[in-house]
Design a protein around this motif. Structure first.
Motif, PDB file in Angstrom:
ATOM      1  N   TYR A 100      64.752  69.569  22.839  1.00 54.21           N
ATOM      2  CA  TYR A 100      64.372  70.088  24.155  1.00 54.21           C
ATOM      3  C   TYR A 100      63.056  70.846  24.062  1.00 54.21           C
ATOM      4  N   ALA A 101      62.409  71.031  25.213  1.00 63.82           N
ATOM      5  CA  ALA A 101      61.183  71.814  25.292  1.00 63.82           C
ATOM      6  C   ALA A 101      61.553  73.284  25.439  1.00 63.82           C
ATOM      7  N   ARG A 102      60.993  74.122  24.598  1.00 59.51           N
ATOM      8  CA  ARG A 102      61.294  75.559  24.635  1.00 59.51           C
ATOM      9  C   ARG A 102      60.999  76.163  26.006  1.00 59.51           C
ATOM     10  N   GLU A 103      59.919  75.728  26.624  1.00 56.27           N
ATOM     11  CA  GLU A 103      59.453  76.354  27.850  1.00 56.27           C
ATOM     12  C   GLU A 103      60.343  76.100  29.061  1.00 56.27           C
ATOM     13  N   ASN A 104      60.991  74.927  29.134  1.00 59.10           N
ATOM     14  CA  ASN A 104      61.791  74.624  30.325  1.00 59.10           C
ATOM     15  C   ASN A 104      63.162  74.012  30.006  1.00 59.10           C
ATOM     16  N   GLN A 105      63.497  73.925  28.730  1.00 62.06           N
ATOM     17  CA  GLN A 105      64.783  73.414  28.255  1.00 62.06           C
ATOM     18  C   GLN A 105      65.061  71.963  28.654  1.00 62.06           C
ATOM     19  N   GLN A 106      64.054  71.216  29.047  1.00 65.90           N
ATOM     20  CA  GLN A 106      64.269  69.807  29.369  1.00 65.90           C
ATOM     21  C   GLN A 106      64.254  68.990  28.092  1.00 65.90           C
ATOM     22  N   GLY A 107      65.191  68.071  28.000  1.00 62.60           N
ATOM     23  CA  GLY A 107      65.271  67.233  26.821  1.00 62.60           C
ATOM     24  C   GLY A 107      66.539  66.417  26.850  1.00 62.60           C
ATOM     25  N   ALA A 108      67.144  66.221  25.694  1.00 61.56           N
ATOM     26  CA  ALA A 108      68.353  65.407  25.602  1.00 61.56           C
ATOM     27  C   ALA A 108      69.298  65.993  24.571  1.00 61.56           C
ATOM     28  N   SER A 109      70.591  65.857  24.842  1.00 67.51           N
ATOM     29  CA  SER A 109      71.602  66.225  23.857  1.00 67.51           C
ATOM     30  C   SER A 109      72.247  64.940  23.369  1.00 67.51           C
ATOM     31  N   PHE A 110      72.718  64.981  22.134  1.00 65.54           N
ATOM     32  CA  PHE A 110      73.272  63.789  21.505  1.00 65.54           C
ATOM     33  C   PHE A 110      74.730  64.037  21.147  1.00 65.54           C
ATOM     34  N   TYR A 111      75.508  62.986  21.165  1.00 61.39           N
ATOM     35  CA  TYR A 111      76.933  63.087  20.881  1.00 61.39           C
ATOM     36  C   TYR A 111      77.280  62.274  19.651  1.00 61.39           C
ATOM     37  N   ASP A 112      78.367  62.634  19.018  1.00 60.90           N
ATOM     38  CA  ASP A 112      78.736  62.089  17.721  1.00 60.90           C
ATOM     39  C   ASP A 112      79.320  60.685  17.751  1.00 60.90           C
ATOM     40  N   SER A 113      79.678  60.168  18.891  1.00 59.37           N
ATOM     41  CA  SER A 113      80.395  58.896  18.952  1.00 59.37           C
ATOM     42  C   SER A 113      79.635  57.739  18.296  1.00 59.37           C
ATOM     43  N   GLU A 114      78.311  57.715  18.392  1.00 60.72           N
ATOM     44  CA  GLU A 114      77.579  56.598  17.804  1.00 60.72           C
ATOM     45  C   GLU A 114      77.548  56.653  16.282  1.00 60.72           C
ATOM     46  N   TYR A 115      77.962  57.778  15.711  1.00 58.63           N
ATOM     47  CA  TYR A 115      78.042  57.898  14.258  1.00 58.63           C
ATOM     48  C   TYR A 115      79.488  57.922  13.785  1.00 58.63           C
ATOM     49  N   GLY A 116      80.402  57.424  14.636  1.00 57.24           N
ATOM     50  CA  GLY A 116      81.797  57.297  14.251  1.00 57.24           C
ATOM     51  C   GLY A 116      82.584  58.586  14.276  1.00 57.24           C
ATOM     52  N   MET A 117      82.074  59.608  14.946  1.00 56.49           N
ATOM     53  CA  MET A 117      82.784  60.872  15.062  1.00 56.49           C
ATOM     54  C   MET A 117      83.350  60.990  16.468  1.00 56.49           C
ATOM     55  N   GLU A 118      84.278  61.889  16.656  1.00 54.77           N
ATOM     56  CA  GLU A 118      84.932  62.078  17.959  1.00 54.77           C
ATOM     57  C   GLU A 118      83.924  62.594  18.979  1.00 54.77           C
ATOM     58  N   GLU A 119      83.928  61.997  20.146  1.00 49.89           N
ATOM     59  CA  GLU A 119      83.046  62.379  21.238  1.00 49.89           C
ATOM     60  C   GLU A 119      83.685  63.497  22.057  1.00 49.89           C
ATOM     61  N   PRO A 120      82.956  64.606  22.322  1.00 47.16           N
ATOM     62  CA  PRO A 120      83.526  65.663  23.141  1.00 47.16           C
ATOM     63  C   PRO A 120      83.743  65.198  24.582  1.00 47.16           C
ATOM     64  N   ALA A 121      84.637  65.874  25.286  1.00 46.26           N
ATOM     65  CA  ALA A 121      84.981  65.486  26.659  1.00 46.26           C
ATOM     66  C   ALA A 121      83.757  65.466  27.563  1.00 46.26           C
ATOM     67  N   LYS A 122      82.847  66.411  27.407  1.00 49.81           N
ATOM     68  CA  LYS A 122      81.685  66.443  28.293  1.00 49.81           C
ATOM     69  C   LYS A 122      80.640  65.394  27.951  1.00 49.81           C
ATOM     70  N   ALA A 123      80.878  64.564  26.947  1.00 50.11           N
ATOM     71  CA  ALA A 123      79.937  63.508  26.583  1.00 50.11           C
ATOM     72  C   ALA A 123      79.827  62.459  27.677  1.00 50.11           C
ATOM     73  N   LYS A 124      80.742  62.467  28.608  1.00 55.07           N
ATOM     74  CA  LYS A 124      80.682  61.517  29.718  1.00 55.07           C
ATOM     75  C   LYS A 124      79.474  61.791  30.615  1.00 55.07           C
TER      76      LYS A 124
END
Length: 158
Positions: A100-124
């Protein structure tokens, strides 16, 4: 949309490294400061452990804060200074949780499902949604008028 392939779909590599590089370029091209949120408990992560808080670390990866930044499909590597000491950082791709950009917090978060880990509920939710504010780090070389933080910071390695 599922990240798992059906028997008729061809296997695809994880999209995280591609999105990370794209968001990094987008943030830098807009004159902002890219930060990454890292799960420091993930296997093979190499970061200065004294700056890890609650199992995570936020790192400034702007061109002026790091040296020899390399982002491939497996990891992000660079060297940086922490309290004046040079340190080589190694971040396996699954350990990267957000950019994310420090100045405005815009960016992307990543979830573990693509690496074979459990995806959190909010990953939807959309991976490109606006991120919550995470305490960032200020480089000592910046002319940012905000007061210095007591958290770790990165400086240019010359």
């Amino acid at each position: 949309m599922s990240t798992h392939n059906s028997p008729t779909e061809p296997a695809m590599s994880p999209k995280r490294p591609y999105l990370l590089r794209a968001f990094y370029e987008w943030i830098v091209d807009n004159g902002l400061t890219p930060h990454v949120l890292v799960d420091a408990t993930y296997e093979n992560v190499v970061v200065p452990r004294q700056y890890v808080k609650n199992g995570s670390i936020v790192l400034n990866i702007s061109p002026g804060a790091v040296h020899a930044l390399h982002m491939d499909n497996d990891a992000v590597t660079f060297s940086a200074r922490f309290n004046g000491a040079s340190f080589s950082v190694y971040l396996p791709m699954p350990a990267l949780k957000a950019i994310y950009a420090r100045e405005n917090q815009q960016g992307a978060s990543f979830y573990d499902s693509e690496y074979g880990m459990e995806e959190p509920a909010k990953a939807k939710e959309s991976a490109t949604e606006r991120l919550e504010v995470v305490e960032g780090h200020k480089t000592e070389d910046s002319n940012d008028p905000t007061p210095p933080r007591t958290r770790p910071n990165l400086r240019v390695v010359k």
